[in-house]
Scaffold this active site. Sequence first.
Site, PDB file in Angstrom:
ATOM      1  N   PRO A 135       0.831  -1.212   0.000  1.00 15.94           N
ATOM      2  CA  PRO A 135       0.000   0.000   0.000  1.00 15.94           C
ATOM      3  C   PRO A 135       0.863   1.259   0.000  1.00 15.94           C
ATOM      4  CG  PRO A 135      -0.597  -1.499   1.811  1.00 15.94           C
ATOM      5  CD  PRO A 135       0.687  -2.007   1.227  1.00 15.94           C
ATOM      6  N   ASP A 136       0.404   2.289  -0.695  1.00 17.00           N
ATOM      7  CA  ASP A 136       1.109   3.573  -0.611  1.00 17.00           C
ATOM      8  C   ASP A 136       0.649   4.288   0.666  1.00 17.00           C
ATOM      9  OD1 ASP A 136      -1.408   4.551  -1.212  1.00 17.00           O
ATOM     10  OD2 ASP A 136      -0.897   5.305  -3.195  1.00 17.00           O
ATOM     11  N   PHE A 137       0.998   5.550   0.800  1.00 13.85           N
ATOM     12  CA  PHE A 137       0.562   6.292   1.993  1.00 13.85           C
ATOM     13  C   PHE A 137      -0.796   6.946   1.789  1.00 13.85           C
ATOM     14  CE2 PHE A 137       4.922   7.405   4.147  1.00 13.85           C
ATOM     15  CZ  PHE A 137       4.975   6.123   4.653  1.00 13.85           C
ATOM     16  N   ASN A 187      10.989   5.143  -2.562  1.00 16.10           N
ATOM     17  CA  ASN A 187      10.560   3.875  -1.975  1.00 16.10           C
ATOM     18  C   ASN A 187      11.665   3.227  -1.164  1.00 16.10           C
ATOM     19  OD1 ASN A 187       8.193   4.387  -3.184  1.00 16.10           O
ATOM     20  ND2 ASN A 187       8.452   2.944  -4.870  1.00 16.10           N
ATOM     21  N   ASP A 211      11.302  -0.105  -0.375  1.00 22.93           N
ATOM     22  CA  ASP A 211      11.051  -1.543  -0.497  1.00 22.93           C
ATOM     23  C   ASP A 211      12.136  -2.300  -1.263  1.00 22.93           C
ATOM     24  OD1 ASP A 211      10.540  -0.931  -3.234  1.00 22.93           O
ATOM     25  OD2 ASP A 211       8.415  -0.658  -2.838  1.00 22.93           O
ATOM     26  N   HIS A 237      15.176   8.006   0.241  1.00 19.99           N
ATOM     27  CA  HIS A 237      14.698   7.836   1.616  1.00 19.99           C
ATOM     28  C   HIS A 237      15.277   6.582   2.261  1.00 19.99           C
ATOM     29  CE1 HIS A 237      11.042  10.596   0.586  1.00 19.99           C
ATOM     30  NE2 HIS A 237      12.173  11.254   0.698  1.00 19.99           N
ATOM     31  N   CYS A 240      24.722   4.237  19.366  1.00 16.90           N
ATOM     32  CA  CYS A 240      26.172   4.241  19.063  1.00 16.90           C
ATOM     33  C   CYS A 240      26.454   4.256  17.571  1.00 16.90           C
ATOM     34  CB  CYS A 240      26.867   3.055  19.731  1.00 16.90           C
ATOM     35  SG  CYS A 240      26.477   1.464  18.980  1.00 16.90           S
ATOM     36  N   CYS A 276      20.914  -3.175  19.784  1.00 17.42           N
ATOM     37  CA  CYS A 276      22.343  -3.231  19.482  1.00 17.42           C
ATOM     38  C   CYS A 276      23.017  -4.225  20.430  1.00 17.42           C
ATOM     39  CB  CYS A 276      22.938  -1.830  19.658  1.00 17.42           C
ATOM     40  SG  CYS A 276      24.705  -1.747  19.414  1.00 17.42           S
ATOM     41  N   CYS A 300      25.596  -1.805  22.709  1.00 22.52           N
ATOM     42  CA  CYS A 300      25.144  -0.812  23.702  1.00 22.52           C
ATOM     43  C   CYS A 300      23.662  -0.960  24.070  1.00 22.52           C
ATOM     44  CB  CYS A 300      25.416   0.599  23.197  1.00 22.52           C
ATOM     45  SG  CYS A 300      24.252   1.146  21.947  1.00 22.52           S
ATOM     46  N   GLY A 328       4.002   7.556 -10.119  1.00 28.15           N
ATOM     47  CA  GLY A 328       3.430   7.052  -8.876  1.00 28.15           C
ATOM     48  C   GLY A 328       3.830   7.775  -7.608  1.00 28.15           C
ATOM     49  N   THR A 329       3.722   9.080  -7.630  1.00 20.04           N
ATOM     50  CA  THR A 329       4.026   9.841  -6.411  1.00 20.04           C
ATOM     51  C   THR A 329       3.069  11.019  -6.273  1.00 20.04           C
ATOM     52  OG1 THR A 329       5.667  11.249  -5.294  1.00 20.04           O
ATOM     53  CG2 THR A 329       5.885  11.060  -7.679  1.00 20.04           C
ATOM     54  N   SER A 330       2.727  11.331  -5.021  1.00 19.36           N
ATOM     55  CA  SER A 330       1.859  12.481  -4.771  1.00 19.36           C
ATOM     56  C   SER A 330       2.674  13.777  -4.708  1.00 19.36           C
ATOM     57  CB  SER A 330       1.096  12.286  -3.457  1.00 19.36           C
ATOM     58  OG  SER A 330       2.021  12.192  -2.392  1.00 19.36           O
ATOM     59  N   ASN A 365       0.372   9.059 -13.126  1.00 18.91           N
ATOM     60  CA  ASN A 365      -0.131   8.904 -11.751  1.00 18.91           C
ATOM     61  C   ASN A 365      -1.648   8.845 -11.791  1.00 18.91           C
ATOM     62  OD1 ASN A 365       0.882   8.790  -9.007  1.00 18.91           O
ATOM     63  ND2 ASN A 365      -0.209  10.698  -8.611  1.00 18.91           N
TER      64      ASN A 365
HETATM   65  P1  CNA Z   1       2.056   8.668  -1.638  1.00 18.00           P
HETATM   66  O1  CNA Z   1       2.000  10.007  -1.036  1.00 18.00           O
HETATM   67  O2  CNA Z   1       1.312   7.576  -0.976  1.00 18.00           O
HETATM   68  O3  CNA Z   1       1.547   8.814  -3.156  1.00 18.00           O
HETATM   69  C1  CNA Z   1       1.423   7.728  -4.022  1.00 18.00           C
HETATM   70  C2  CNA Z   1       0.800   8.225  -5.321  1.00 18.00           C
HETATM   71  O4  CNA Z   1       0.742   7.134  -6.218  1.00 18.00           O
HETATM   72  C3  CNA Z   1      -0.625   8.752  -5.151  1.00 18.00           C
HETATM   73  O5  CNA Z   1      -0.760   9.967  -5.845  1.00 18.00           O
HETATM   74  C4  CNA Z   1      -1.500   7.660  -5.767  1.00 18.00           C
HETATM   75  O6  CNA Z   1      -2.669   8.147  -6.363  1.00 18.00           O
HETATM   76  C5  CNA Z   1      -0.558   7.088  -6.801  1.00 18.00           C
HETATM   77  N1  CNA Z   1      -0.827   5.691  -7.122  1.00 18.00           N
HETATM   78  C6  CNA Z   1      -0.845   4.627  -6.278  1.00 18.00           C
HETATM   79  N2  CNA Z   1      -1.071   3.493  -6.947  1.00 18.00           N
HETATM   80  C7  CNA Z   1      -1.223   3.854  -8.250  1.00 18.00           C
HETATM   81  C8  CNA Z   1      -1.500   3.146  -9.442  1.00 18.00           C
HETATM   82  N3  CNA Z   1      -1.643   1.811  -9.441  1.00 18.00           N
HETATM   83  N4  CNA Z   1      -1.602   3.817 -10.596  1.00 18.00           N
HETATM   84  C9  CNA Z   1      -1.447   5.173 -10.630  1.00 18.00           C
HETATM   85  N5  CNA Z   1      -1.177   5.897  -9.535  1.00 18.00           N
HETATM   86  C10 CNA Z   1      -1.070   5.258  -8.363  1.00 18.00           C
HETATM   87  O7  CNA Z   1       3.559   8.152  -1.816  1.00 18.00           O
HETATM   88  P2  CNA Z   1       4.851   8.996  -2.217  1.00 18.00           P
HETATM   89  O8  CNA Z   1       5.846   8.023  -2.672  1.00 18.00           O
HETATM   90  O9  CNA Z   1       4.525  10.146  -3.082  1.00 18.00           O
HETATM   91  O10 CNA Z   1       5.256   9.567  -0.774  1.00 18.00           O
HETATM   92  C11 CNA Z   1       6.493   9.507  -0.294  1.00 18.00           C
HETATM   93  C12 CNA Z   1       6.700   8.487   0.827  1.00 18.00           C
HETATM   94  C13 CNA Z   1       5.856   7.256   0.800  1.00 18.00           C
HETATM   95  C14 CNA Z   1       8.071   7.931   0.594  1.00 18.00           C
HETATM   96  O11 CNA Z   1       8.999   8.563   1.351  1.00 18.00           O
HETATM   97  C15 CNA Z   1       8.036   6.445   0.865  1.00 18.00           C
HETATM   98  O12 CNA Z   1       9.035   5.990   1.703  1.00 18.00           O
HETATM   99  C16 CNA Z   1       6.704   6.171   1.416  1.00 18.00           C
HETATM  100  N6  CNA Z   1       6.199   4.835   1.093  1.00 18.00           N
HETATM  101  C17 CNA Z   1       6.953   3.933   0.427  1.00 18.00           C
HETATM  102  C18 CNA Z   1       6.446   2.693   0.145  1.00 18.00           C
HETATM  103  C19 CNA Z   1       7.307   1.703  -0.599  1.00 18.00           C
HETATM  104  O13 CNA Z   1       8.507   1.695  -0.426  1.00 18.00           O
HETATM  105  N7  CNA Z   1       6.707   0.884  -1.446  1.00 18.00           N
HETATM  106  C20 CNA Z   1       5.160   2.357   0.546  1.00 18.00           C
HETATM  107  C21 CNA Z   1       4.405   3.315   1.251  1.00 18.00           C
HETATM  108  C22 CNA Z   1       4.950   4.556   1.509  1.00 18.00           C
END
Ligand code: CNA
Length: 329
Positions: A89-91, A163, A165, A182, A193, A214, A217, A253-255, A278
């Site tokens: 899941p995203d955030f 990400n 992951d 990140h 430590c 750890c 420590c 795929g980022t907000s 996105n």
């Molecule tokens: P976010 O803020 O959750 O945004 C994700 C974006 O992706 C949103 O705009 C969604 O609408 C869009 N989205 C999700 N799935 C789909 C899809 N299938 N098709 C099209 N669009 C899609 O996440 P960001 O990455 O922008 O925010 C940054 C944080 C979230 C990072 O620092 C990460 O570490 C953190 N994060 C990472 C993971 C991971 O590593 N997989 C998971 C959850 C959160």
Amino acid sequence: MAQWASSAVRALRLWGPGGERAWARRPRIAGGWTPIPFSAGVSSVFGNGGDSKKEKLSLQDIAELIRARACQRVVVMVGAGISTPSGIPDFRSPGTGFYSSFQHCDVPYPEAIFELTFFLHNPSPFFTWAKKMHPGNYRPNIIHYFLRLLHDKGLLLRLYTQNIDGLERASGIPGSKLVEAHGSFASASCTVCQRTSPAEDFWASVMGDRVPRCTVCTGVVKPDIVFFGEALPQRFLLHLADFPIADLLLILGTSLQVEPFASLSEAVRSSVPRVFMNQEAAGALAWRPRSRDVLQLGDLVDGVKMLAELLGWTEELKDLVQRETGKVL
Ligand code: CNA
């Protein structure tokens, strides 16, 4: 709470990895934004970025530029959206994102789990979440393999990921081509430590529902992912060299809410096309669009498949996915 960046300009000043605050979020835009249709206004690729009377760019134009090698230094920025098809899941996605499904009685608000001060006070909620992120639980999907293909074809200048992951590495993209802005779960260190702790020991504790400690420590061991309130890794500074010479920026795929990462979207030259795939428009591409932007809104897997088709890479991509997913990990 993490510090909120007041503007992109201010964020630019924070770009160094030792910046004031990593992971600061963008302010919300009063009144929201109007989604921009598939292709935003554009001029010719190498002309003046401000001339909107010229032809608009489409995803097909982008594919043709890549095929003609007019774009061959591609910088890619990705977020959690590229890993949702892998089941992570995203955030922020409404309904399915971690923030909307979050329920933990020990945490005042979801973001607190990723805040250093809260973690030092109570690390358990973070490790409950981390258990689900065990590297063996998820595999790269077609989006990761599309990016791998971009690399295999010598077109990837650098992939900047938010990400944690590790799926970009797992797809076979070499570390030299990655900036894990990140951090990642690949290593862990003591919060007291600073000694590095073996990843196996860290995961053994997490999977056994114990807070990793750890051995020297007894301080709490934390994976080397960047929390709100922490500096970004040194490699993030590569953006200073990469973005000015990029000839195409692909954002997937980022907000675009987390700074300083989000402001990288504005760091390419104004004549450079930016393709944003996105579910919805976001960040600077929504509130300060450029004439050469191409917005491909909707499901990312569909968008990436469409681009692969336009590039004539569909069969190669299928072969790569089949070869790699057939591997025993
Ligand atoms: P976010 O803020 O959750 O945004 C994700 C974006 O992706 C949103 O705009 C969604 O609408 C869009 N989205 C999700 N799935 C789909 C899809 N299938 N098709 C099209 N669009 C899609 O996440 P960001 O990455 O922008 O925010 C940054 C944080 C979230 C990072 O620092 C990460 O570490 C953190 N994060 C990472 C993971 C991971 O590593 N997989 C998971 C959850 C959160």
